[in-house]
Write an enzyme that holds these catalytic residues in place. Structure first.
Site, PDB file in Angstrom:
ATOM      1  N   GLU A  17       0.835  -1.202   0.000  1.00 22.84           N
ATOM      2  CA  GLU A  17       0.000   0.000   0.000  1.00 22.84           C
ATOM      3  C   GLU A  17       0.869   1.252   0.000  1.00 22.84           C
ATOM      4  O   GLU A  17       0.541   2.255  -0.628  1.00 22.84           O
ATOM      5  CB  GLU A  17      -0.931   0.014   1.217  1.00 22.84           C
ATOM      6  N   ASP A  26      -5.695   6.341  -6.663  1.00 21.71           N
ATOM      7  CA  ASP A  26      -5.031   5.057  -6.873  1.00 21.71           C
ATOM      8  C   ASP A  26      -5.153   4.625  -8.330  1.00 21.71           C
ATOM      9  O   ASP A  26      -5.640   5.389  -9.177  1.00 21.71           O
ATOM     10  CB  ASP A  26      -5.586   3.995  -5.920  1.00 21.71           C
TER      11      ASP A  26
END
Length: 220
Positions: A17, A26
């Protein structure tokens, strides 16, 4: 069973992450912050320009991990969860953290434990495109999923004596609600209790406490 993800699973989540204290989009275009957090922050949706502290990122991570650990330990999402070890459940928690609980449910539906491990590799796309980052993450999750949980305990069977037998008897009493004498002697009653426990866990009921049986009972 553990009440939270293990260290290997948590490290995997943090590694893939990454940590961003300023909001970003993202690979799927979703506003994200901290360690891949996409939910609300103090009641506010993640948005452009949002910033958080390291402490807040750690707090969000703990809450998110707890949520997805609960999904991995829910038979509605992972039907075989009672037969999985901590590495398998931790790998599935990382997967759910990244792909969501609905994908976790689909991954585990009508598959054996071994098939789930192989199917992890299929979830490496975003927007229909294969991404190298997702491919690497799925491989890491599969590696953790396939890693045997080892404990520094001897294989025990009828006739054995000693402190580890006493530990086993105490754990069996707690797990089964039985009333074994905790005398450190592996006799008929202890063998029967081991077989009962193995049957309840879907393990080979041979009355021998080896790595798989130890792994299950030490995770209670």
């Amino acid at each position: 069973m553990r009440d939270t993800i293990n260290a290997a699973g948590l490290d995997l989540i943090k590694r893939f992450e990454g940590l961003r204290l300023t909001a970003y989009r993202d690979s799927a275009g979703v506003w994200t912050i901290g360690y891949g957090h996409t939910g609300k922050v103090d009641g506010k949706a993640v948005c452009k320009g949002m910033k958080i502290t390291q402490s807040k990122a750690d707090s969000l991570l703990r809450d998110d991990v707890a949520k997805f650990w609960a999904y991995a330990n829910n038979s509605d999402y992972v039907p075989l969860m009672t037969r999985m070890n901590e590495n398998q459940l931790s790998a599935l928690t990382s997967f759910a953290y990244n792909c969501g609980q609905d994908s976790l449910k689909t991954l585990c539906a009508d598959r054996t434990i071994a098939e789930i491990g192989e199917a992890l590799l299929l979830y490496n796309k975003a927007g229909g495109k294969t991404l190298s980052g997702l491919t690497s993450r799925r491989k890491a999750e599969r590696e953790l999923y396939l890693t045997e949980v080892t404990h520094d305990m001897d294989t025990l069977q009828k006739g054995d004596k000693g402190q580890q037998v006493t530990v086993l008897q105490i754990l069996l009493n707690g797990a089964l609600g039985c009333d074994l004498d905790t005398d450190g002697k592996f006799g008929n009653k202890t063998e029967g209790a081991v077989m009962q426990y193995q049957e309840a866990q879907g393990l080979t009921a041979d009355g021998i406490c080896g790595p798989n049986t130890w792994g299950a009972i030490l995770s209670e």
